[in-house]
Enzyme design. Sequence first.
Site, PDB file in Angstrom:
ATOM      1  N   ARG A 224       0.859  -1.188   0.000  1.00 35.67           N
ATOM      2  CA  ARG A 224       0.000   0.000   0.000  1.00 35.67           C
ATOM      3  C   ARG A 224       0.894   1.237   0.000  1.00 35.67           C
ATOM      4  O   ARG A 224       1.961   1.248   0.650  1.00 35.67           O
ATOM      5  CB  ARG A 224      -0.898   0.027   1.251  1.00 35.67           C
ATOM      6  CG  ARG A 224      -2.012  -1.014   1.256  1.00 35.67           C
ATOM      7  CD  ARG A 224      -3.102  -0.700   0.230  1.00 35.67           C
ATOM      8  NE  ARG A 224      -4.219  -1.638   0.285  1.00 35.67           N
ATOM      9  CZ  ARG A 224      -4.374  -2.705  -0.506  1.00 35.67           C
ATOM     10  NH1 ARG A 224      -3.459  -2.979  -1.430  1.00 35.67           N
ATOM     11  NH2 ARG A 224      -5.446  -3.459  -0.398  1.00 35.67           N
ATOM     12  N   HIS A 272      -1.285  -0.247  -9.770  1.00 34.32           N
ATOM     13  CA  HIS A 272      -1.884  -1.201  -8.822  1.00 34.32           C
ATOM     14  C   HIS A 272      -2.312  -2.492  -9.541  1.00 34.32           C
ATOM     15  O   HIS A 272      -3.471  -2.914  -9.472  1.00 34.32           O
ATOM     16  CB  HIS A 272      -3.080  -0.548  -8.107  1.00 34.32           C
ATOM     17  CG  HIS A 272      -3.435  -1.208  -6.804  1.00 34.32           C
ATOM     18  ND1 HIS A 272      -3.736  -0.520  -5.657  1.00 34.32           N
ATOM     19  CD2 HIS A 272      -3.545  -2.528  -6.463  1.00 34.32           C
ATOM     20  CE1 HIS A 272      -4.024  -1.366  -4.677  1.00 34.32           C
ATOM     21  NE2 HIS A 272      -3.903  -2.605  -5.148  1.00 34.32           N
TER      22      HIS A 272
HETATM   23  P1  NDP Z   1      -0.897 -11.640   5.350  1.00 37.37           P
HETATM   24  O1  NDP Z   1      -1.836 -11.170   6.387  1.00 37.37           O
HETATM   25  O2  NDP Z   1      -0.888 -13.064   4.971  1.00 37.37           O
HETATM   26  O3  NDP Z   1       0.594 -11.255   5.782  1.00 37.37           O
HETATM   27  C1  NDP Z   1       0.913 -10.038   6.376  1.00 37.37           C
HETATM   28  C2  NDP Z   1       2.349 -10.068   6.864  1.00 37.37           C
HETATM   29  O4  NDP Z   1       2.681  -8.773   7.367  1.00 37.37           O
HETATM   30  C3  NDP Z   1       2.549 -11.067   8.011  1.00 37.37           C
HETATM   31  O5  NDP Z   1       3.801 -11.688   7.898  1.00 37.37           O
HETATM   32  C4  NDP Z   1       2.522 -10.157   9.243  1.00 37.37           C
HETATM   33  O6  NDP Z   1       3.257 -10.657  10.352  1.00 37.37           O
HETATM   34  C5  NDP Z   1       3.203  -8.928   8.698  1.00 37.37           C
HETATM   35  N1  NDP Z   1       2.872  -7.750   9.519  1.00 37.37           N
HETATM   36  C6  NDP Z   1       1.665  -7.195   9.740  1.00 37.37           C
HETATM   37  N2  NDP Z   1       1.764  -6.163  10.607  1.00 37.37           N
HETATM   38  C7  NDP Z   1       3.059  -6.085  10.936  1.00 37.37           C
HETATM   39  C8  NDP Z   1       3.798  -5.244  11.815  1.00 37.37           C
HETATM   40  N3  NDP Z   1       3.215  -4.267  12.508  1.00 37.37           N
HETATM   41  N4  NDP Z   1       5.115  -5.460  11.936  1.00 37.37           N
HETATM   42  C9  NDP Z   1       5.726  -6.438  11.240  1.00 37.37           C
HETATM   43  N5  NDP Z   1       5.089  -7.289  10.384  1.00 37.37           N
HETATM   44  C10 NDP Z   1       3.775  -7.099  10.248  1.00 37.37           C
HETATM   45  O7  NDP Z   1      -1.167 -10.708   4.073  1.00 37.37           O
HETATM   46  P2  NDP Z   1      -0.884 -11.035   2.529  1.00 37.37           P
HETATM   47  O8  NDP Z   1       0.499 -11.527   2.385  1.00 37.37           O
HETATM   48  O9  NDP Z   1      -1.975 -11.843   1.948  1.00 37.37           O
HETATM   49  O10 NDP Z   1      -1.056  -9.563   1.903  1.00 37.37           O
HETATM   50  C11 NDP Z   1      -0.238  -8.491   2.314  1.00 37.37           C
HETATM   51  C12 NDP Z   1      -0.783  -7.171   1.752  1.00 37.37           C
HETATM   52  O11 NDP Z   1      -0.553  -7.085   0.360  1.00 37.37           O
HETATM   53  C13 NDP Z   1      -2.303  -6.976   1.868  1.00 37.37           C
HETATM   54  O12 NDP Z   1      -2.669  -6.553   3.155  1.00 37.37           O
HETATM   55  C14 NDP Z   1      -2.557  -5.921   0.809  1.00 37.37           C
HETATM   56  O13 NDP Z   1      -2.516  -4.622   1.388  1.00 37.37           O
HETATM   57  C15 NDP Z   1      -1.391  -6.075  -0.172  1.00 37.37           C
HETATM   58  N6  NDP Z   1      -1.871  -6.490  -1.503  1.00 37.37           N
HETATM   59  C16 NDP Z   1      -1.573  -5.699  -2.598  1.00 37.37           C
HETATM   60  C17 NDP Z   1      -2.006  -6.045  -3.842  1.00 37.37           C
HETATM   61  C18 NDP Z   1      -1.642  -5.238  -5.047  1.00 37.37           C
HETATM   62  O14 NDP Z   1      -2.171  -5.476  -6.128  1.00 37.37           O
HETATM   63  N7  NDP Z   1      -0.732  -4.288  -4.952  1.00 37.37           N
HETATM   64  C19 NDP Z   1      -2.790  -7.264  -4.075  1.00 37.37           C
HETATM   65  C20 NDP Z   1      -2.994  -8.053  -2.881  1.00 37.37           C
HETATM   66  C21 NDP Z   1      -2.562  -7.657  -1.651  1.00 37.37           C
HETATM   67  P3  NDP Z   1       2.782 -11.998  11.094  1.00 37.37           P
HETATM   68  O15 NDP Z   1       3.079 -13.112  10.123  1.00 37.37           O
HETATM   69  O16 NDP Z   1       3.631 -12.071  12.311  1.00 37.37           O
HETATM   70  O17 NDP Z   1       1.309 -11.854  11.362  1.00 37.37           O
HETATM   71  C1  OXD Z   2      -5.953  -6.395  -2.643  1.00 30.23           C
HETATM   72  C2  OXD Z   2      -5.603  -5.471  -3.701  1.00 30.23           C
HETATM   73  O1  OXD Z   2      -5.713  -6.077  -1.492  1.00 30.23           O
HETATM   74  O2  OXD Z   2      -6.076  -5.666  -4.819  1.00 30.23           O
HETATM   75  O3  OXD Z   2      -6.444  -7.495  -2.941  1.00 30.23           O
HETATM   76  O4  OXD Z   2      -4.839  -4.513  -3.498  1.00 30.23           O
END
Ligand code: NDP
Ligand code: OXD
Length: 309
Positions: A224, A272
């Site tokens: 993001r 995006h």
């Molecule tokens: P997950 O929830 O599976 O993974 C999130 C990761 O971030 C976990 O490892 C988590 O740690 C870590 N995390 C969260 N908060 C913190 C923090 N405060 N400090 C350190 N680590 C942290 O999410 P996804 O992998 O499925 O997706 C990640 C993001 O990707 C989504 O939230 C979305 O915003 C973005 N996205 C973007 C897209 C695009 O087209 N650009 C498409 C899809 C998603 P822990 O494992 O310890 O919980």
């Molecule tokens: C998602 C995205 O979070 O499209 O799935 O960014």
Amino acid sequence: MNIIYYAAGVQPEIWLDAFHHYLPDAQIRRWQEGDDAPADYALVWKPPAAMLRGRRDLKAIFILGAGVDAILQLGDALPANVPLIRVDDAGMGVQMAEYVSHAVLRYFRRFDEYEVQQNAQLWRPLPAYDKAEFSIGLLGLGVLGNRIIDGLREFGFPLFGWSRSPKNIDGVSCYSGADGLDAFLRATQVLVLILPLTTDTENLIDATQLAKLKSGAYIINVARGGHIVEADLLSMVQSGHIAGATLDVFREEPLALTHPFWQEKRIRITPHISALTVRKESAKQIAEKIAALERGEVVVGVVDQSKGY
Ligand code: NDP
Ligand code: OXD
């Protein structure tokens, strides 16, 4: 079973055809202002607050994407005790691995610089970077972060990762929590952001943190826009401490025509698209989760609202 559906910014048929296919027995209706008839489930992407406010009859709200920052902004309008369930990979992971691998290899093999040279009709082989020094650090080791790691593993780069809770991932030096961030950043040459946007991760990457990266570092943001202080990134690119950035996400989308990133040749912009939601796979996953919930089973992808993801 009654299902209400709303997805901002997309042609409704695109999703509805897939839902009808995978949920043939359900009554699925497009939610419209004033519709407060009962429903068992809601399928949503950036819904208006009025759609969900007070709907305690729902068994679950399915988010048609992986990120939950937009829906959590609805705050009190979200019915208490109704689980929010996000899309869990469903074809996004491989796209993320493609996007990030492409960007990493472009920098490692200096294709960005050869592009500049070609434009100047310059034939000049550049020295190869030392792979042992070209460390890749992922902020976020969740569903998508792990898939990116699997894609990168083949190339033999040193891999680092940072998450909230401690992890043990084969071939990855893992750091966690606020205490682990400093050492993680100091070890990183290519910083990949794949975190959820929460109060803890907003503005995480500012001038102070960028300065900790190795000199000539690269940034790849597929999470993001709100994670990065954009003005700080721009000035670090202009100073040369950051050699280049590949950005798929921005604070304001679409990126304004007046935004200075457009003028900075070392910043690559995509709209995006790093991982597009695969409608069929997502609809299939949601249908399977609804069936599991109806059988009283536990499903993955339930959002922990106290953590914000
Ligand atoms: P997950 O929830 O599976 O993974 C999130 C990761 O971030 C976990 O490892 C988590 O740690 C870590 N995390 C969260 N908060 C913190 C923090 N405060 N400090 C350190 N680590 C942290 O999410 P996804 O992998 O499925 O997706 C990640 C993001 O990707 C989504 O939230 C979305 O915003 C973005 N996205 C973007 C897209 C695009 O087209 N650009 C498409 C899809 C998603 P822990 O494992 O310890 O919980
Ligand atoms: C998602 C995205 O979070 O499209 O799935 O960014």
